[in-house]
Design a protein around this motif. Sequence first.
Motif, PDB file in Angstrom:
ATOM      1  N   THR A 158      -8.661  -2.339  -0.852  1.00 53.65           N
ATOM      2  CA  THR A 158      -9.236  -3.710  -0.183  1.00 53.65           C
ATOM      3  C   THR A 158      -8.281  -4.421   0.610  1.00 53.65           C
ATOM      4  O   THR A 158      -7.552  -4.686  -0.185  1.00 53.65           O
ATOM      5  N   GLU A 159      -9.629  -5.442   1.830  1.00 52.64           N
ATOM      6  CA  GLU A 159      -9.012  -6.422   1.836  1.00 52.64           C
ATOM      7  C   GLU A 159      -8.631  -7.413   0.756  1.00 52.64           C
ATOM      8  O   GLU A 159      -7.558  -8.660   0.594  1.00 52.64           O
ATOM      9  N   ASP A 160      -9.708  -7.850   0.083  1.00 50.07           N
ATOM     10  CA  ASP A 160      -9.172  -8.785  -1.607  1.00 50.07           C
ATOM     11  C   ASP A 160      -8.234  -8.530  -1.951  1.00 50.07           C
ATOM     12  O   ASP A 160      -7.335  -9.137  -2.639  1.00 50.07           O
ATOM     13  N   VAL A 161      -7.910  -7.555  -2.039  1.00 49.37           N
ATOM     14  CA  VAL A 161      -6.816  -6.621  -3.154  1.00 49.37           C
ATOM     15  C   VAL A 161      -5.358  -7.074  -2.168  1.00 49.37           C
ATOM     16  O   VAL A 161      -4.664  -7.375  -2.577  1.00 49.37           O
ATOM     17  N   GLU A 162      -5.486  -6.646  -0.964  1.00 48.62           N
ATOM     18  CA  GLU A 162      -4.049  -6.933   0.211  1.00 48.62           C
ATOM     19  C   GLU A 162      -4.263  -8.549  -0.365  1.00 48.62           C
ATOM     20  O   GLU A 162      -2.767  -8.888   0.119  1.00 48.62           O
ATOM     21  N   GLN A 163      -5.255  -9.437   0.440  1.00 47.33           N
ATOM     22  CA  GLN A 163      -4.456 -10.961  -0.353  1.00 47.33           C
ATOM     23  C   GLN A 163      -4.462 -11.476  -1.154  1.00 47.33           C
ATOM     24  O   GLN A 163      -4.362 -12.799  -1.478  1.00 47.33           O
ATOM     25  N   GLY A 164      -4.395 -10.743  -2.913  1.00 47.62           N
ATOM     26  CA  GLY A 164      -4.679 -10.939  -4.212  1.00 47.62           C
ATOM     27  C   GLY A 164      -5.359 -11.762  -4.646  1.00 47.62           C
ATOM     28  O   GLY A 164      -5.306 -12.415  -5.938  1.00 47.62           O
ATOM     29  N   THR A 191       1.954  -7.140  -0.735  1.00 42.34           N
ATOM     30  CA  THR A 191       0.903  -7.923  -1.818  1.00 42.34           C
ATOM     31  C   THR A 191       2.153  -7.950  -2.854  1.00 42.34           C
ATOM     32  O   THR A 191       2.092  -9.085  -4.351  1.00 42.34           O
ATOM     33  N   ALA A 192       2.520  -7.040  -3.384  1.00 39.40           N
ATOM     34  CA  ALA A 192       3.352  -6.787  -4.614  1.00 39.40           C
ATOM     35  C   ALA A 192       4.622  -7.932  -4.533  1.00 39.40           C
ATOM     36  O   ALA A 192       4.838  -8.711  -5.469  1.00 39.40           O
ATOM     37  N   LEU A 193       5.020  -8.332  -3.051  1.00 39.50           N
ATOM     38  CA  LEU A 193       6.033  -9.523  -3.863  1.00 39.50           C
ATOM     39  C   LEU A 193       5.337 -10.871  -3.485  1.00 39.50           C
ATOM     40  O   LEU A 193       5.937 -11.534  -4.315  1.00 39.50           O
ATOM     41  N   ARG A 194       3.983 -10.862  -3.355  1.00 39.55           N
ATOM     42  CA  ARG A 194       3.360 -12.159  -2.918  1.00 39.55           C
ATOM     43  C   ARG A 194       3.048 -11.817  -4.906  1.00 39.55           C
ATOM     44  O   ARG A 194       3.289 -13.368  -5.029  1.00 39.55           O
ATOM     45  N   MET A 195       3.134 -10.592  -5.658  1.00 43.38           N
ATOM     46  CA  MET A 195       2.509 -11.335  -7.004  1.00 43.38           C
ATOM     47  C   MET A 195       3.420 -12.255  -7.711  1.00 43.38           C
ATOM     48  O   MET A 195       3.342 -12.078  -8.595  1.00 43.38           O
ATOM     49  N   ALA A 196       4.457 -11.299  -7.372  1.00 48.29           N
ATOM     50  CA  ALA A 196       6.107 -11.131  -8.486  1.00 48.29           C
ATOM     51  C   ALA A 196       6.181 -12.417  -7.825  1.00 48.29           C
ATOM     52  O   ALA A 196       6.358 -13.669  -9.094  1.00 48.29           O
ATOM     53  N   ALA A 197       6.500 -12.946  -7.321  1.00 44.49           N
ATOM     54  CA  ALA A 197       5.876 -14.860  -6.607  1.00 44.49           C
ATOM     55  C   ALA A 197       5.251 -15.460  -7.769  1.00 44.49           C
ATOM     56  O   ALA A 197       5.627 -16.885  -8.229  1.00 44.49           O
ATOM     57  N   ARG A 198       3.330 -15.290  -7.986  1.00 45.76           N
ATOM     58  CA  ARG A 198       2.644 -16.044  -8.791  1.00 45.76           C
ATOM     59  C   ARG A 198       2.781 -15.602 -10.389  1.00 45.76           C
ATOM     60  O   ARG A 198       2.142 -16.158 -11.318  1.00 45.76           O
ATOM     61  N   TYR A 199       3.863 -14.016 -10.637  1.00 42.16           N
ATOM     62  CA  TYR A 199       4.129 -13.714 -12.165  1.00 42.16           C
ATOM     63  C   TYR A 199       5.422 -14.229 -12.342  1.00 42.16           C
ATOM     64  O   TYR A 199       5.842 -13.052 -12.596  1.00 42.16           O
ATOM     65  N   PRO A 200       6.089 -15.545 -12.752  1.00 44.69           N
ATOM     66  CA  PRO A 200       7.555 -15.545 -12.715  1.00 44.69           C
ATOM     67  C   PRO A 200       7.509 -14.174 -14.093  1.00 44.69           C
ATOM     68  O   PRO A 200       9.280 -13.706 -14.664  1.00 44.69           O
TER      69      PRO A 200
END
Length: 248
Positions: free
Chosen positions: A52-58, A86-95
Amino acid sequence: MKYRLLALAAILCAAAGSASARHVCGELTGREYDYRTGPEYMLNLVNDRHFTEDVEQGIRGASGALAPDIEYTLRVFPNHKRALATALRMAARYPSGVMPEAKLPIECYFERAVRVFPDDSVTWLMYARFQYMKGHEAQATTMLTKALELSPDDPTINYNLGLAYAKQKKYEQALPYAQKAYSLQFPLPGLKQMLVKAGKWVEPPPPPPADEKAEAPVAAAAAASAASAPPAEQAAATPVASTPPVKP
């Protein structure tokens, strides 16, 4: 502790497609769909219920934690480029390399994508960006080179490959990729600024005028005729060479 162990195990995924990577990142089912050509009804179903849009935006998961929805999307469509972004953005969020309630390290999403669809240049680009984010410039360069073999005229790939070389201070190698990216109208100025600062930027040659382009077939025919002429005539012939702008 579980997350730390998984994050350490993710290091094994650097060699995409290796037996160790498959062990950590899971075997494939053979029922994975290609994001580029898969059935539209299945893509719509996955997007509506999980991506969903919320998932895509993290922001939040569709019905719980964020990670399970991203993992489901990438299990069904491993090369789902929006989900990989989105996974790439999550990688920055979770070191740590692992999202809460995830079954796999984030790197596995990229490893599985290139393992299932090695002919998709976007999967190699995304994996390279992940490696670049982690400071693995050499691995990123190798993956970007693979992506470029698949899509030599993609401005984003050319830009990123030039950037990877520039970050390693290999400016001469970065220049042609930078020139190509900008000749293809890539909008970000960062790579050019790096090369200018290093004193290595050179403007690409301008494209030939329209009338020269129209004459190109005639020139090619003349060159072919000269090549097929007897040796004495070949010596007198002057081939016409055309050097197109080098693109990064």
